[in-house]
Design a protein around this motif. Structure first.
Motif, PDB file in Angstrom:
ATOM      1  N   SER A  97      37.344 -15.219 -48.067  1.00 48.72           N
ATOM      2  CA  SER A  97      36.688 -14.786 -49.508  1.00 48.72           C
ATOM      3  C   SER A  97      35.433 -14.123 -49.097  1.00 48.72           C
ATOM      4  N   LYS A  98      34.660 -14.854 -48.037  1.00 49.71           N
ATOM      5  CA  LYS A  98      33.333 -14.261 -47.613  1.00 49.71           C
ATOM      6  C   LYS A  98      33.539 -13.115 -47.017  1.00 49.71           C
ATOM      7  N   GLY A  99      34.547 -12.732 -46.131  1.00 45.22           N
ATOM      8  CA  GLY A  99      34.890 -11.557 -45.611  1.00 45.22           C
ATOM      9  C   GLY A  99      35.065 -10.291 -46.422  1.00 45.22           C
ATOM     10  N   MET A 100      36.035 -10.894 -47.408  1.00 44.52           N
ATOM     11  CA  MET A 100      36.355  -9.757 -48.598  1.00 44.52           C
ATOM     12  C   MET A 100      35.041  -9.310 -49.330  1.00 44.52           C
ATOM     13  N   ALA A 101      34.253 -10.246 -49.709  1.00 45.62           N
ATOM     14  CA  ALA A 101      32.850  -9.818 -50.333  1.00 45.62           C
ATOM     15  C   ALA A 101      32.086  -8.964 -49.611  1.00 45.62           C
ATOM     16  N   GLU A 102      31.991  -9.337 -48.282  1.00 51.86           N
ATOM     17  CA  GLU A 102      31.141  -8.324 -47.201  1.00 51.86           C
ATOM     18  C   GLU A 102      31.995  -7.026 -47.161  1.00 51.86           C
ATOM     19  N   LEU A 103      33.141  -6.933 -47.132  1.00 52.11           N
ATOM     20  CA  LEU A 103      33.805  -5.809 -46.934  1.00 52.11           C
ATOM     21  C   LEU A 103      33.636  -4.607 -48.431  1.00 52.11           C
TER      22      LEU A 103
END
Length: 188
Positions: free
Chosen positions: A154-160
């Motif tokens: 979730s955090k990775g997708m938000a950062e992407l």
């Protein structure tokens, strides 16, 4: 006085090392089947023995103790290798899907954005969306909990999404990876 005891222990350990290093190395080789790793395992075992030399030298059979340490280190090495092979097999078991006319520019953007993510976030995002693994499969591959996979993905997708701009980054990333030959992602 402490120096005399330390010197005596050091001399005694050095003699033990000279007498048993080759034997312990052969044992490690026979247990692991890896000649390169055998010397390292024997050295690691002897280092562990040195740290507990006061107990080892007081034991009834110090060589048996040393063999046990080598056996435990070899078992750990084998288990680690088996886990690593399973993880690699899991990655390669996914079939590749090729797409005509891949979006190279989009793939370069996504790859650059992925490189900017910390490793765990990047690994979770890639395994979940590019390799289409479930949360459980991703957790198994990375050796983390399912909860960690959920939060890091979730955090990775938000950062992407932040790195790729206001457009729909998750869909762009999945579509781009699908077009460049990786498996498309799906939510689970």
């Amino acid at each position: 006085m402490g120096t005399v005891v330390d010197d005596a222990a050091s001399v005694e350990f050095h003699a033990f090392f000279e007498r048993h290093y080759a034997e312990l190395s052969r044992l490690a080789h026979l247990l692991t089947g890896e000649s390169d790793a055998a010397d390292d395992l024997a050295a690691d075992a002897l280092l562990a023995l040195w740290h507990r030399w006061d107990r080892v030298r007081a034991a009834d059979h110090p060589v048996a103790y040393a063999r046990g340490v080598v056996a435990n280190l070899a078992r750990t090495r084998i288990r680690t290798a088996v886990r690593e092979r399973r993880r690699v097999a899991l990655f390669w078991s996914q079939r590749e899907e090729k797409v005509e006319n891949p979006d190279v520019a989009g793939a370069v953007d996504v790859q650059e954005a992925l490189r900017r993510l910390p490793f765990r976030k990047r690994a979770c995002v890639v395994l979940r969306h590019a390799f289409d693994l479930s949360e459980k499969e991703t957790a198994l591959a990375l050796g983390v909990s399912v909860g960690t996979v959920k939060s890091q993905t979730s955090k990775g997708m938000a950062e992407l999404q932040r790195l790729l701009g206001p457009r729909n980054a998750p869909l762009t990333m999945r579509a781009t990876m699908a077009r460049t030959g990786d498996a498309g992602g799906r939510d689970r």
